[in-house]
Design a protein around this motif. Structure first.
Motif, mmCIF file in Angstrom:
data_model
loop_
_atom_site.group_PDB
_atom_site.id
_atom_site.type_symbol
_atom_site.label_atom_id
_atom_site.label_comp_id
_atom_site.label_asym_id
_atom_site.label_seq_id
_atom_site.Cartn_x
_atom_site.Cartn_y
_atom_site.Cartn_z
ATOM 1 N N ARG A 112 -1.281 -45.165 -18.696
ATOM 2 C CA ARG A 112 0.003 -45.597 -19.259
ATOM 3 C C ARG A 112 0.031 -45.436 -20.772
ATOM 4 N N ALA A 113 -1.095 -45.708 -21.423
ATOM 5 C CA ALA A 113 -1.156 -45.557 -22.881
ATOM 6 C C ALA A 113 -0.950 -44.108 -23.283
ATOM 7 N N GLN A 114 -1.502 -43.184 -22.493
ATOM 8 C CA GLN A 114 -1.320 -41.760 -22.798
ATOM 9 C C GLN A 114 0.130 -41.335 -22.600
ATOM 10 N N VAL A 115 0.751 -41.872 -21.563
ATOM 11 C CA VAL A 115 2.182 -41.582 -21.357
ATOM 12 C C VAL A 115 2.989 -42.133 -22.523
ATOM 13 N N GLN A 116 2.686 -43.352 -22.933
ATOM 14 C CA GLN A 116 3.410 -43.996 -24.025
ATOM 15 C C GLN A 116 3.302 -43.194 -25.310
ATOM 16 N N ALA A 117 2.107 -42.630 -25.533
ATOM 17 C CA ALA A 117 1.884 -41.856 -26.764
ATOM 18 C C ALA A 117 2.343 -40.411 -26.639
ATOM 19 N N GLY A 118 2.776 -40.001 -25.459
ATOM 20 C CA GLY A 118 3.236 -38.629 -25.274
ATOM 21 C C GLY A 118 2.112 -37.615 -25.295
ATOM 22 N N ARG A 119 0.896 -38.046 -24.922
ATOM 23 C CA ARG A 119 -0.258 -37.140 -25.000
ATOM 24 C C ARG A 119 -0.531 -36.411 -23.685
ATOM 25 N N LEU A 120 0.325 -36.579 -22.681
ATOM 26 C CA LEU A 120 0.147 -35.906 -21.393
ATOM 27 C C LEU A 120 1.289 -34.932 -21.141
ATOM 28 N N THR A 121 0.990 -33.841 -20.438
ATOM 29 C CA THR A 121 2.057 -32.981 -19.931
ATOM 30 C C THR A 121 2.561 -33.580 -18.622
ATOM 31 N N PRO A 122 3.794 -33.286 -18.227
ATOM 32 C CA PRO A 122 4.285 -33.818 -16.947
ATOM 33 C C PRO A 122 3.399 -33.445 -15.749
ATOM 34 N N PRO A 123 2.903 -32.176 -15.635
ATOM 35 C CA PRO A 123 2.020 -31.877 -14.495
ATOM 36 C C PRO A 123 0.736 -32.716 -14.506
ATOM 37 N N ALA A 124 0.156 -32.932 -15.696
ATOM 38 C CA ALA A 124 -1.064 -33.745 -15.775
ATOM 39 C C ALA A 124 -0.779 -35.191 -15.377
ATOM 40 N N CYS A 125 0.377 -35.693 -15.771
ATOM 41 C CA CYS A 125 0.775 -37.054 -15.391
ATOM 42 C C CYS A 125 0.965 -37.156 -13.875
ATOM 43 N N THR A 126 1.633 -36.155 -13.301
ATOM 44 C CA THR A 126 1.841 -36.138 -11.852
ATOM 45 C C THR A 126 0.509 -36.144 -11.114
ATOM 46 N N ASP A 127 -0.423 -35.306 -11.573
ATOM 47 C CA ASP A 127 -1.732 -35.219 -10.915
ATOM 48 C C ASP A 127 -2.488 -36.545 -11.006
ATOM 49 N N ALA A 128 -2.422 -37.189 -12.171
ATOM 50 C CA ALA A 128 -3.153 -38.449 -12.352
ATOM 51 C C ALA A 128 -2.623 -39.530 -11.406
ATOM 52 N N PHE A 129 -1.303 -39.664 -11.347
ATOM 53 C CA PHE A 129 -0.717 -40.650 -10.427
ATOM 54 C C PHE A 129 -0.978 -40.263 -8.973
ATOM 55 N N ALA A 130 -0.937 -38.950 -8.688
ATOM 56 C CA ALA A 130 -1.158 -38.489 -7.309
ATOM 57 C C ALA A 130 -2.562 -38.855 -6.836
ATOM 58 N N ARG A 131 -3.548 -38.798 -7.730
ATOM 59 C CA ARG A 131 -4.910 -39.168 -7.338
ATOM 60 C C ARG A 131 -5.004 -40.655 -7.000
ATOM 61 N N LEU A 132 -4.335 -41.470 -7.796
ATOM 62 C CA LEU A 132 -4.342 -42.904 -7.518
ATOM 63 C C LEU A 132 -3.640 -43.201 -6.189
ATOM 64 N N ILE A 133 -2.494 -42.569 -5.972
ATOM 65 C CA ILE A 133 -1.754 -42.788 -4.728
ATOM 66 C C ILE A 133 -2.534 -42.245 -3.538
ATOM 67 N N ALA A 134 -3.230 -41.122 -3.737
ATOM 68 C CA ALA A 134 -4.068 -40.576 -2.658
ATOM 69 C C ALA A 134 -5.145 -41.581 -2.262
#
Length: 438
Positions: A112-134
């Motif tokens: 969440r901190a990386q999202v807040q700071a804008g340090r992630l690309t949307p695909p990287a964010c999707t992958d990170a959440f997808a791993r948690l949901i998986a």
């Protein structure tokens, strides 16, 4: 000396204990369903924020994170009720899946901190959440795989495929949100998007084939009256026929809203399945309690060994059992020359044995869909690792090979895994010298 009745009672007590543990696992699955839904929405909003540079979605993200945190607390409560040692054949795998999920939950604040700071690309964010949901879905998978009651097993397998299909729909929401918010759809993203559409449809087909009649009626009504799906289909066509042209950024909010309404409706079906699952667990446990009480109410003399133990080796009540009876699953009680009370116990043993045998057959049937999915996923992963393919390309390779050879995809996947087991892996390249700091 312990009697037949003693062990019949013990068998019922074991079944009751397994059902109680399964009921706790089902409650955990229900909590995981709520967490997955909250994380899916947080992922979509995070993608909107990142793809738009903070211009869209920011005001909705903070409250959604609070909702996700509440669901995490709910899951932790259910884990406390589950206890440290879930029983069942796949108890170790279930514990491992839970451990993996909790690791992901612990890493969520950093994401969440990386999202807040804008340090992630949307695909990287999707992958990170997808791993948690998986990880959350793997808990559902292992709970379904360990279920020892056919109706509950079937319902858990159905729920898993519904949740998996909904997760793929959530990934599609994130993919489309990024495309519309950024104003363009990259070629690689287009292929992944099409793969997500096809994969979720396959999951929903399996779910519909396993759903109870009541749930199936709701599902069919949902499919027939899904007005949001019409909007999703329209925006899908726009995105995929743009041919490199810019997409309207203003459509990002419309896409997100239509997909969110669709996912909320899917979650409604998911909730109904979860409620039926909990009611079914309760009814099964009550039935076991009644059966146990009936066994415990039998008179102490209802013992085949006592009834036929007249002391002589050739007595009718003793040796006739060995001469005429078959193993428990094929007993013919008419051929067993035991006195009445003994024959009553043998009847109970036969009924219980046949019931357990039927239950196992039904459980195996329900698990087939799970095991086929696991085989396909393993084959995809192997192709991705060995040939540097994307997930969608690996799937397309399996499907095309199956079509060319006129085989089921499962057969092709099994052949891929069998060949990998026969062919030795190439030795790993020597590690590069570690770089020294200047």
């Amino acid at each position: 000396m312990k009697s037949s009745l003693h062990f019949l009672v013990a068998a019922r007590q074991h079944e009751m204990a397994a059902l109680e543990q399964l009921g706790k696992a089902c409650s955990l699955v229900v909590a995981m369903s709520g967490l997955v839904h909250a994380l899916q929405k947080e992922r979509g909003l995070s993608n909107m924020v990142l793809a738009s540079g903070g211009a869209q979605g920011t005001e909705l993200l903070a409250p959604q994170r609070l909702l996700a945190d509440a669901q995490i607390a709910n899951v932790r409560d259910e884990l406390d009720r589950l206890g440290p040692h879930p029983s069942g054949g796949s108890g170790a795998r279930l514990c491992n899946a839970i451990a993996y999920t909790l690791q992901g939950v612990a890493a969520l604040p950093a994401l969440r901190a990386q999202v807040q700071a804008g340090r992630l690309t949307p695909p990287a964010c999707t992958d990170a959440f997808a791993r948690l949901i998986a990880g959350c879905l793997s808990v559902v998978f292992e709970a379904a795989d360990s279920a020892n009651e056919p109706e509950i097993s079937r319902m858990l397998v159905a729920l898993f495929h519904l949740m998996q299909g909904k997760e793929l729909a959530g990934q599609e929401r994130a993919c489309g949100t990024s495309a519309f918010a950024s104003g363009q759809l990259q070629p690689g993203a287009r292929a992944q998007w099409l793969h997500l559409i096809e994969s979720q449809e396959r999951c929903f087909e399996v779910f519909a084939s396993l759903a109870t009649p009541r749930v199936l009626v709701l599902w069919q009504a949902h499919m027939a009256g899904d007005t949001d799906m019409a909007a999703v289909e329209r925006m899908r066509r726009v995105a995929h026929t743009a041919s490199g042209a810019s997409l309207s950024r203003s459509w990002s909010a419309d896409w997100f809203a239509a997909c969110s309404h669709r996912l909320d409706a899917l979650h409604g079906v998911e909730t109904l399945v979860a409620q039926e699952l909990q009611v079914l667990c309760l009814h099964k446990l009550q039935a076991q309690e009644q059966a146990l009480a009936a066994l415990q109410a039998l008179p102490p003399g209802a013992e085949p060994a006592q009834a036929g133990a007249e002391g002589a080796e050739g007595s009718e009540g003793g040796m006739a059992f060995f001469e005429a009876s078959a193993p428990p699953d094929t007993w013919s009680l008419d051929a067993v020359g035991a006195p009445a009370l003994g024959r009553d116990i043998l009847s109970l043993v036969q009924q219980q044995s046949q019931r357990l045998q039927t239950m196992q057959s039904q459980i195996d049937e329900a698990r087939t869909a799970l095991h086929e999915r696991k085989t396909l996923e393993r084959a995809k992963g192997l192709l991705m690792a060995q040939h540097q393919l994307s997930e969608s390309d690996a799937y397309q390779l399996l499907r095309q090979t199956a079509m060319n050879q006129n085989k089921r995809m499962l057969e092709v996947a099994e052949a891929v895994l069998a060949m990998a087991a026969l062919v030795p892996q190439a030795p790993a390249a020597p590690a590069a010298p570690a770089a020294t700091e200047r």
